[in-house]
Write a protein that holds these residues in place. Structure first.
Motif, PDB file in Angstrom:
ATOM      1  N   ASN A 211      70.044 -84.716 -46.285  1.00 29.72           N
ATOM      2  CA  ASN A 211      70.390 -83.305 -46.420  1.00 29.72           C
ATOM      3  C   ASN A 211      69.637 -82.619 -47.556  1.00 29.72           C
ATOM      4  O   ASN A 211      70.197 -81.830 -48.305  1.00 29.72           O
ATOM      5  N   SER A 212      68.372 -82.928 -47.686  1.00 30.93           N
ATOM      6  CA  SER A 212      67.538 -82.308 -48.703  1.00 30.93           C
ATOM      7  C   SER A 212      66.477 -81.475 -48.009  1.00 30.93           C
ATOM      8  O   SER A 212      65.677 -82.004 -47.233  1.00 30.93           O
ATOM      9  N   GLU A 213      66.468 -80.178 -48.268  1.00 33.39           N
ATOM     10  CA  GLU A 213      65.462 -79.322 -47.640  1.00 33.39           C
ATOM     11  C   GLU A 213      64.070 -79.737 -48.065  1.00 33.39           C
ATOM     12  O   GLU A 213      63.120 -79.704 -47.271  1.00 33.39           O
ATOM     13  N   ASN A 216      63.290 -83.065 -46.235  1.00 35.49           N
ATOM     14  CA  ASN A 216      63.166 -82.776 -44.813  1.00 35.49           C
ATOM     15  C   ASN A 216      61.894 -81.984 -44.528  1.00 35.49           C
ATOM     16  O   ASN A 216      61.222 -82.200 -43.516  1.00 35.49           O
ATOM     17  N   GLY A 217      61.569 -81.051 -45.441  1.00 38.50           N
ATOM     18  CA  GLY A 217      60.354 -80.258 -45.262  1.00 38.50           C
ATOM     19  C   GLY A 217      59.102 -81.114 -45.341  1.00 38.50           C
ATOM     20  O   GLY A 217      58.167 -80.953 -44.548  1.00 38.50           O
ATOM     21  N   GLN A 220      58.734 -83.055 -42.222  1.00 36.07           N
ATOM     22  CA  GLN A 220      58.225 -82.199 -41.151  1.00 36.07           C
ATOM     23  C   GLN A 220      56.713 -82.000 -41.288  1.00 36.07           C
ATOM     24  O   GLN A 220      55.969 -82.059 -40.308  1.00 36.07           O
ATOM     25  N   GLU A 296      68.475 -81.113 -56.404  1.00 40.97           N
ATOM     26  CA  GLU A 296      67.827 -80.018 -55.685  1.00 40.97           C
ATOM     27  C   GLU A 296      68.827 -78.924 -55.338  1.00 40.97           C
ATOM     28  O   GLU A 296      68.546 -77.734 -55.478  1.00 40.97           O
ATOM     29  N   ARG A 300      69.270 -74.568 -56.244  1.00 37.45           N
ATOM     30  CA  ARG A 300      69.301 -73.468 -55.280  1.00 37.45           C
ATOM     31  C   ARG A 300      70.554 -72.597 -55.425  1.00 37.45           C
ATOM     32  O   ARG A 300      70.671 -71.567 -54.771  1.00 37.45           O
ATOM     33  N   ASN A 543      74.652 -69.946 -52.027  1.00 37.77           N
ATOM     34  CA  ASN A 543      74.729 -71.375 -52.307  1.00 37.77           C
ATOM     35  C   ASN A 543      75.726 -71.549 -53.454  1.00 37.77           C
ATOM     36  O   ASN A 543      75.488 -71.068 -54.558  1.00 37.77           O
ATOM     37  N   PRO A 664      64.376 -70.892 -50.366  1.00 35.77           N
ATOM     38  CA  PRO A 664      64.401 -71.626 -49.100  1.00 35.77           C
ATOM     39  C   PRO A 664      63.044 -71.591 -48.398  1.00 35.77           C
ATOM     40  O   PRO A 664      62.090 -70.992 -48.882  1.00 35.77           O
ATOM     41  N   HIS A 665      62.996 -72.248 -47.235  1.00 37.26           N
ATOM     42  CA  HIS A 665      61.809 -72.264 -46.365  1.00 37.26           C
ATOM     43  C   HIS A 665      60.618 -72.913 -47.059  1.00 37.26           C
ATOM     44  O   HIS A 665      59.527 -72.340 -47.142  1.00 37.26           O
TER      45      HIS A 665
END
Length: 798
Positions: A211-213, A216-217, A220, A296, A300, A543, A664-665
């Motif tokens: 569950n870490s953006e 995970n990013g 990807q 992290e 946020r 958040n 984000p993103h």
């Protein structure tokens, strides 16, 4: 509780297992032997760092080059070995830090053996042990209730039902639940891996990357890179063996030189190292990170919800006054308060202050015939007491605005005291039985007990830090709203002069969110409301971090994006929180926020460097296939450039301070710059290569062509580095200049020229290479400015 039930509770007291019985159970293996781990095992750490997809690709290419090429073309393999070793060492350091802190913060239940109660490690519990429970204690193994005195268990973490369950002797209790009121003891019926606690503890304390953006990013991105690599590499292999059909070894070297830079191998490593170093840094400040993404996540956060007690104030309280009401006598009220203190085996902070002010010696001759422990939902406690002269009565102690009807004259004095930041409890007598649902109706007020909370000396500075970082602070407390506002006002919290009574909050989520966004201080908040308030803020895209230390905070801690518990808090809050402040200092939170921002902001920076290399490598491979010419670089050239423009700078940039709140993103933000930057770098170096091929002819021309293209590519990558390193500080300027000087040393040192096969021939082509890099740099600046206008502060900010 009735007199009979209270008597049964006392009579039911069991001595627990004997030492011999414990020893026999240990011999049979009936122990709670589940290992409580705060991190991955050593084997898992080594496996995760060594056996990766890209390490396998690099390993195969490394082996091929060792067979066909000189050692300088295999340098990239040694770099990967060194990087992997660094990753293992750093994560092992993080593991030791987490394990040491986990031992300090491990729950130690009270177990009764041989008639005596003692705290032991959770792993020391055996089947059949009698485990005592009090408010805030977590049920660590499954069992059956043996003793109960108004025992209320919250099983919401297991069933999702928020209402506490009253437990009586013979009832089952499951590990993972916790006590919200009353006390008792239970017999362990399932221990070790058979108990639900085994799964809960393992999942709650594991060193995890889920569950870490950020992670995970990166995964990807690596997936996209793999898709691009496979067809491009196949085309490059066919092309190079066709072009260099007369020299298979040269074809292999050029092919490996084209494939190797496509792999952003250092990006995953650097992210792991940055996280691991963050864990070590926070560990030195006695901060236990139970889930790695919490670093992290807190970076946020834009809203921090604070529980006043234990967060803004220290745990202890002092009785500073007693206001008598309705003609009550001071001696009689003191005796009642003393008896109430003696009636509760698990006093909270308020009652503990009363016990210290009115010792139990003052209640000699008083008898307790029933007791009602304090509950956050009720806001009061009570006891059925019989005085020495035989008079029996029901006494309540709790929030004045809950026990008294609106408009009661005593509430005016309460409001005045609350305005001064004091906490006020009402002592009242009821004409109804203690277990009557209407026991608070028509109570006779006897006295106001005035308490003063001890402010944490660092709380004001911490609140100012959050304000400076554009993080909104919401103080959420079960105490009187005016009193909470006065405390927050002393600490300088904006909006503290407009406290909100949570009993008047709208129930509809969107309407509640609107009130929450406007207000800063909320009082008389129930545990369920805390949970609802977190959800309402999240529904507006916030958040949310929640801090707390009491059982009434557990539901909100569990639902918040980040839960932060004090080390001295209840076992239940420590179990569900992602971060535990072992030193109980609210002032540690800014360090956690700063560490998270440092990690995310800097990884965003360095990811641009790595992915720029990947993009230009893929583009160069495609251009080479289309033009059917030799690949312009050998592996040694790209190893040198990657070390000077990515590897070394990225390491320093990833560990630098960075206070910008995480955005984000991640993937979109990184690719918006690295894609055009990689295309510009690739085109500039390829144009120089074509110019050099046109100018140079004859034997040895390929080395001269490669050298010219290498010069342009180095200048372009340094330009990208210079952009990413902004805004400049002295050490960042030194870093960029040092990389330029390092390349210059290679160009002017004969032995290094020979080692790296770099030989600039003539004046025209080298100066053309510089000129092309200059034009490319200007285009880079234009693109960077365009990206920055579209998304302010994406890059080049601290």
């Amino acid at each position: 509780m009735t007199e009979r039930a209270d008597t049964d509770f006392v009579a039911a007291r069991h001595p627990g297992l004997s030492s011999d019985e414990v020893a026999r159970r240990v011999e049979r293996g009936e122990v709670n032997d589940v290992p409580v781990r705060s991190s991955r095992s050593t084997a898992e750490i080594v496996r995760a760092n060594v056996f990766t997809r890209f390490n396998a690709i690099i390993g195969v290419l490394f082996a091929i080059i060792l067979v066909v090429g000189p050692v300088q073309d295999s340098l990239f393999g040694f770099v990967i070995v060194a990087n992997t070793a660094i990753g293992i060492v750093q994560e092992m350091r993080a593991k030791r830090t987490l394990d040491n802190l986990a031992v300090i913060g491990e729950a130690k239940p009270t177990v009764r053996r041989d008639g005596a109660a003692a705290e032991i490690p959770t792993s020391g519990i055996v089947l059949g042990d009698l485990i005592e429970l009090g408010p805030g204690d977590k049920v660590v193994v499954d069992g059956e209730v043996a003793e109960a005195g108004n025992l209320e268990i919250d099983e919401s973490l297991l069933t999702g039902e928020p209402d506490p369950v009253v437990k009586r002797p013979g009832d089952e209790v499951k590990s993972g639940s916790f006590v919200v009121a009353g006390g008792g003891a239970f017999t362990a019926t399932r221990v070790g891996r058979q108990a639900y606690a085994a799964q809960l503890a393992d999942e709650a304390s594991r060193f995890t990357l889920v569950n870490s953006e950020l992670r995970n990013g990166i995964s990807q991105i690596l997936k996209y890179v793999t898709w691009m690599m496979v067809p491009t590499a196949i085309g490059l292999i066919i092309s190079q063996f066709t072009v260099e059909s007369h020299d298979a070894r040269e074809a292999v070297r050029r092919t490996v030189g084209g494939i190797t830079p496509m792999v952003p191998e250092g990006l995953v490593l650097l992210t792991s190292v940055a996280f691991a170093i963050g864990v070590v840094r926070l560990g030195r400040k006695q901060c236990l990170v139970q889930e790695l993404p919490a670093i992290e996540g807190l970076a946020r956060v834009d809203v921090v919800c604070l529980d006043k007690t234990g967060t803004l104030t220290e745990g202890g309280m002092d009785v500073t006054g007693l206001r008598l009401l309705e003609g009550a006598g001071h001696a009689h009220v003191g005796a009642v308060l003393s008896a109430l203190g003696a009636a509760d085996p698990h006093p909270n902070a308020s009652l503990q202050a009363i016990i210290e002010a009115y010792p139990q010696a003052g209640s000699e001759g008083w008898q307790r015939t029933g007791a009602l422990p304090f509950s956050s939902a009720r806001k009061y406690s009570g006891a059925a007491l019989t005085e020495p002269r035989g008079t029996a009565g029901t006494w309540l102690l709790g929030a004045p605005d809950v026990l008294l009807a609106p408009g009661h004259p005593a509430l005016a004095e309460v409001d005045r005291l609350n305005d001064e930041g004091l906490r006020v409890l009402l002592l009242a007598r009821s004409g109804l039985a203690l277990d009557d649902p209407e026991v608070t109706t028509g109570v006779l007020p006897q006295a106001l007990v005035v308490l003063e909370q001890r402010l944490r000396p660092d709380a004001g500075d911490t609140l100012r830090y959050f304000a400076d970082q554009d993080v909104h602070t919401k103080v959420i407390s079960g105490d009187n709203a005016v009193s909470v506002g006065a405390v927050a006002g002393k600490l300088g919290l904006p909006g503290a002069d407009r406290p909100v009574d949570a009993r008047r909050l709208p129930e509809e989520r969107d309407a509640m969110a609107g009130v929450l966004e406007e207000g800063s201080v909320f009082g008389r908040v129930t545990p369920q409301q805390k949970r609802d308030m977190v959800g309402a803020l999240q529904s507006r895209g916030h958040n949310v971090a929640m801090t707390g230390d009491g059982v009434n905070d557990v539901l909100a801690l569990k639902d918040a994006d980040i839960g932060v518990s004090m080390g001295s808090g209840s076992e239940a809050t420590r179990a569900v929180a992602q971060i535990v402040l072992m030193n109980n200092s609210f002032a540690t939170l800014p360090s956690v926020v700063a560490e998270g921002r440092r990690v995310i902001g800097n990884i965003t920076r360095v990811a641009t460097l790595f992915l720029t290399k990947t993009v230009f490598s893929v583009l160069l491979a495609l251009l080479v296939v289309f033009w059917q010419i030799p690949y312009p670089f050998l592996p040694r050239h790209l190893t040198l450039l990657s070390t000077l423009t990515i590897g070394v700078p990225a390491f320093f940039l990833a560990l630098a301070p960075n206070k910008e709140r995480a955005k984000p993103h991640f993937v979109r933000r990184v690719m918006r710059y690295s894609t055009p930057a990689g295309i510009i770098c690739g085109l500039a170096s390829f144009i120089t290569y074509l110019v050099a091929r046109h100018e140079y002819t004859g034997p040895g021309s390929l080395d001269a062509e490669t050298s010219a293209a290498t010069l342009t590519l180095f200048l372009m990558e340094v330009w990208v580095l210079a952009i990413v390193a902004r805004p400049y500080t002295w050490w960042r300027v030194v870093l960029v200049v040092a990389m330029v000087l390092g390349f210059g040393v290679v160009l002017v040192t004969p032995s290094l020229q020979s080692f790296f096969a770099l030989r600039l021939v003539g004046d025209a082509v080298p100066w053309a290479a510089v000129g092309i890099a200059g034009v490319g740099g200007v285009v880079l600046e234009v693109v960077w400015a365009w990206v920055r206008r579209r998304e302010p502060r994406v890059l080049g900010t601290a």
